[in-house]
Write a protein that holds these residues in place. Sequence first.
Motif, PDB file in Angstrom:
ATOM      1  N   TRP A 120       0.808  -1.222   0.000  1.00 15.72           N
ATOM      2  CA  TRP A 120       0.000   0.000   0.000  1.00 15.72           C
ATOM      3  C   TRP A 120       0.840   1.269   0.000  1.00 15.72           C
ATOM      4  N   ASP A 121       2.164   1.126  -0.108  1.00 14.85           N
ATOM      5  CA  ASP A 121       3.073   2.284  -0.137  1.00 14.85           C
ATOM      6  C   ASP A 121       2.856   3.209   1.079  1.00 14.85           C
ATOM      7  N   LEU A 122       2.909   2.614   2.267  1.00 13.27           N
ATOM      8  CA  LEU A 122       2.706   3.384   3.490  1.00 13.27           C
ATOM      9  C   LEU A 122       4.036   3.952   3.993  1.00 13.27           C
ATOM     10  N   VAL A 123       4.652   4.785   3.156  1.00 13.04           N
ATOM     11  CA  VAL A 123       5.928   5.415   3.509  1.00 13.04           C
ATOM     12  C   VAL A 123       5.839   6.908   3.202  1.00 13.04           C
ATOM     13  N   CYS A 124       6.845   7.622   3.672  1.00  9.83           N
ATOM     14  CA  CYS A 124       6.945   9.066   3.432  1.00  9.83           C
ATOM     15  C   CYS A 124       5.692   9.799   3.922  1.00  9.83           C
ATOM     16  N   ASP A 125       4.965  10.432   3.033  1.00  7.01           N
ATOM     17  CA  ASP A 125       3.792  11.195   3.470  1.00  7.01           C
ATOM     18  C   ASP A 125       2.688  10.310   4.043  1.00  7.01           C
ATOM     19  N   TYR A 126       2.768   9.012   3.785  1.00  7.24           N
ATOM     20  CA  TYR A 126       1.745   8.085   4.267  1.00  7.24           C
ATOM     21  C   TYR A 126       2.239   7.218   5.425  1.00  7.24           C
ATOM     22  N   GLN A 127       3.381   7.560   5.995  1.00  4.78           N
ATOM     23  CA  GLN A 127       3.949   6.716   7.041  1.00  4.78           C
ATOM     24  C   GLN A 127       3.107   6.708   8.319  1.00  4.78           C
ATOM     25  N   SER A 128       2.309   7.739   8.538  1.00  2.89           N
ATOM     26  CA  SER A 128       1.464   7.771   9.732  1.00  2.89           C
ATOM     27  C   SER A 128       0.339   6.747   9.666  1.00  2.89           C
ATOM     28  N   MET A 129       0.090   6.173   8.494  1.00  2.00           N
ATOM     29  CA  MET A 129      -0.958   5.177   8.357  1.00  2.00           C
ATOM     30  C   MET A 129      -0.608   3.887   9.093  1.00  2.00           C
ATOM     31  N   LYS A 130       0.675   3.552   9.171  1.00  2.65           N
ATOM     32  CA  LYS A 130       1.073   2.316   9.845  1.00  2.65           C
ATOM     33  C   LYS A 130       0.702   2.341  11.328  1.00  2.65           C
ATOM     34  N   PRO A 131       1.126   3.352  12.107  1.00  4.54           N
ATOM     35  CA  PRO A 131       0.706   3.371  13.515  1.00  4.54           C
ATOM     36  C   PRO A 131      -0.796   3.505  13.687  1.00  4.54           C
ATOM     37  N   LEU A 132      -1.456   4.157  12.722  1.00  3.54           N
ATOM     38  CA  LEU A 132      -2.909   4.269  12.814  1.00  3.54           C
ATOM     39  C   LEU A 132      -3.567   2.904  12.680  1.00  3.54           C
ATOM     40  N   VAL A 133      -3.069   2.086  11.755  1.00  2.36           N
ATOM     41  CA  VAL A 133      -3.603   0.733  11.568  1.00  2.36           C
ATOM     42  C   VAL A 133      -3.414  -0.094  12.838  1.00  2.36           C
ATOM     43  N   HIS A 134      -2.214  -0.002  13.417  1.00  6.08           N
ATOM     44  CA  HIS A 134      -1.944  -0.776  14.632  1.00  6.08           C
ATOM     45  C   HIS A 134      -2.783  -0.268  15.795  1.00  6.08           C
ATOM     46  N   SER A 135      -2.982   1.032  15.847  1.00  8.51           N
ATOM     47  CA  SER A 135      -3.797   1.610  16.917  1.00  8.51           C
ATOM     48  C   SER A 135      -5.247   1.135  16.805  1.00  8.51           C
ATOM     49  N   LEU A 136      -5.770   1.079  15.591  1.00 11.90           N
ATOM     50  CA  LEU A 136      -7.135   0.593  15.389  1.00 11.90           C
ATOM     51  C   LEU A 136      -7.262  -0.871  15.793  1.00 11.90           C
ATOM     52  N   PHE A 137      -6.228  -1.648  15.515  1.00 12.30           N
ATOM     53  CA  PHE A 137      -6.230  -3.061  15.928  1.00 12.30           C
ATOM     54  C   PHE A 137      -6.308  -3.165  17.448  1.00 12.30           C
ATOM     55  N   MET A 138      -5.493  -2.349  18.151  1.00 16.69           N
ATOM     56  CA  MET A 138      -5.502  -2.369  19.616  1.00 16.69           C
ATOM     57  C   MET A 138      -6.845  -1.875  20.159  1.00 16.69           C
ATOM     58  N   ALA A 139      -7.410  -0.870  19.513  1.00 18.22           N
ATOM     59  CA  ALA A 139      -8.724  -0.381  19.938  1.00 18.22           C
ATOM     60  C   ALA A 139      -9.773  -1.483  19.793  1.00 18.22           C
ATOM     61  N   GLY A 140      -9.647  -2.283  18.739  1.00 12.39           N
ATOM     62  CA  GLY A 140     -10.539  -3.423  18.573  1.00 12.39           C
ATOM     63  C   GLY A 140     -10.377  -4.438  19.691  1.00 12.39           C
ATOM     64  N   MET A 141      -9.142  -4.629  20.157  1.00 15.81           N
ATOM     65  CA  MET A 141      -8.905  -5.518  21.293  1.00 15.81           C
ATOM     66  C   MET A 141      -9.607  -4.994  22.531  1.00 15.81           C
ATOM     67  N   LEU A 142      -9.585  -3.678  22.726  1.00 14.67           N
ATOM     68  CA  LEU A 142     -10.251  -3.066  23.874  1.00 14.67           C
ATOM     69  C   LEU A 142     -11.762  -3.301  23.820  1.00 14.67           C
ATOM     70  N   VAL A 143     -12.364  -3.002  22.669  1.00 15.67           N
ATOM     71  CA  VAL A 143     -13.809  -3.179  22.521  1.00 15.67           C
ATOM     72  C   VAL A 143     -14.192  -4.652  22.654  1.00 15.67           C
ATOM     73  N   GLY A 144     -13.422  -5.515  22.009  1.00 16.32           N
ATOM     74  CA  GLY A 144     -13.705  -6.946  22.100  1.00 16.32           C
ATOM     75  C   GLY A 144     -13.570  -7.477  23.511  1.00 16.32           C
TER      76      GLY A 144
END
Length: 444
Positions: free
Chosen positions: A135-159
């Motif tokens: 998905w080319d999550l580098v440079c201007d899109y590098q913030s997408m990686k921590p966002l994806v991981h954060s959403l995964f952790m948030a799902g763990m919280l809700v679950g």
Amino acid sequence: MGFEELLDEVGGLGKFQILQMVLGLPSLMIIMCHVLLENFTAAIPDHRCWVPILDNDTVSNNNTGILSPDALLRISIPLDSNLKPEKCHRFLFPQWQLLHLNGTFPNMTDLDTEPCVDGWVYDRSLISSTIITEWDLVCDYQSMKPLVHSLFMAGMLVGGLIYGYLSDRWLVESARWLIITNKPDEGLKELKKVAHINGIKNAEAILNMEGLRAAMQKELEAAQTKTTMFDLLRTPNLRKRTCLLFFVRFANTISYYGTFINIQHFGRDIFLFQVIFGALTSSARVLPLLPLNHMGRRPTQMLFMFPVGLSILANTFVPQEMQTLRVTLASVGMGCVAAATTSTSVHATELFPTLLRAKSAALDMMATWTGAALAPLLMTLVVYLPTLPWIIYGVLPILSGLVVLFQPETRNLPLPDTIQDVENNKKFSRKVNENDSYIEVTKF
């Protein structure tokens, strides 16, 4: 006499308790495997801009050999401060004059550059494909990686909140909780089951309803009062314990996951680092057992929390080239944060009364997964200062170590059963009451 003495009669630490711990390990291991999977599925390989003169298939297939790939790279990609090819920019036009420089590097800030408008070329020698390359999550899109991981952790919280609540319908409740919630018949049944599994003889003679009511009269009277999550904040002492525990768990979790999900920060061999960190965190879980019993709960937590913060902060000043030292410091931090987690869990269990212990555990879980969800997002701060996330990861465990001083020491004290026990600061030693409790238990 209270539940502590009853539990001793059925085997305080026997086959039943050990079996519970063993059966709980697989589920925890599976969860951690999912949490740490992004170290590999979201690994960021070395990359640079795609440039036509070097990466065009037509040019590559008809290579005349006049210019080497290194020479083409030199005229196409500017160098960063470490004299390595830039990851996010390329020259607007080939800089042919750079071919005639003999080991000198001009000021490239005057040369026109542009972003990687045609995409990137990735080093696939270590890992062939990740979500970063897909998905080319580098440079201007590098913030997408921590966002994806954060959403995964948030799902763990809700679950965890949803299925943790639903699981109470099928899981066997603790005998203590059953008794305190005015279900003495079921609680007595569970105590007899524990005694049988632990090989305690004459359990029927020791455990009966008359003796149970006599032993826990005060607790059974308190059980008539219904409790909610808000009771954790309703009285002064409980409110203090709740808020402090939430911060300590929250701070330690941020540092733990901040380090563990960013092992690529310490070097290229993420497979080796994962094995090292995994082995350390697993073995370090048992480290606090001795100091917990001899030093106390608060000193033990401080003993492990301070090295966590100091090792992370020290690593911010170690150059990337000194990988051995970086991994060593990170290993010390990972081992200590695992030990600190065990220490905090033991202390948290002893801080809250039985009536609210399940609810405090739920709040503890919320603090854990909230910290886990926030930990990846802190990496987005690298756009302001590359070391800023790591400074936060390092400062928080030091602060939590200091905060622990404001919690009461619980070593050799009985577990509180009611809110009144907490508010009255019930402080008598377990050891002092052992003989008396034995006499009382043998009455029935």
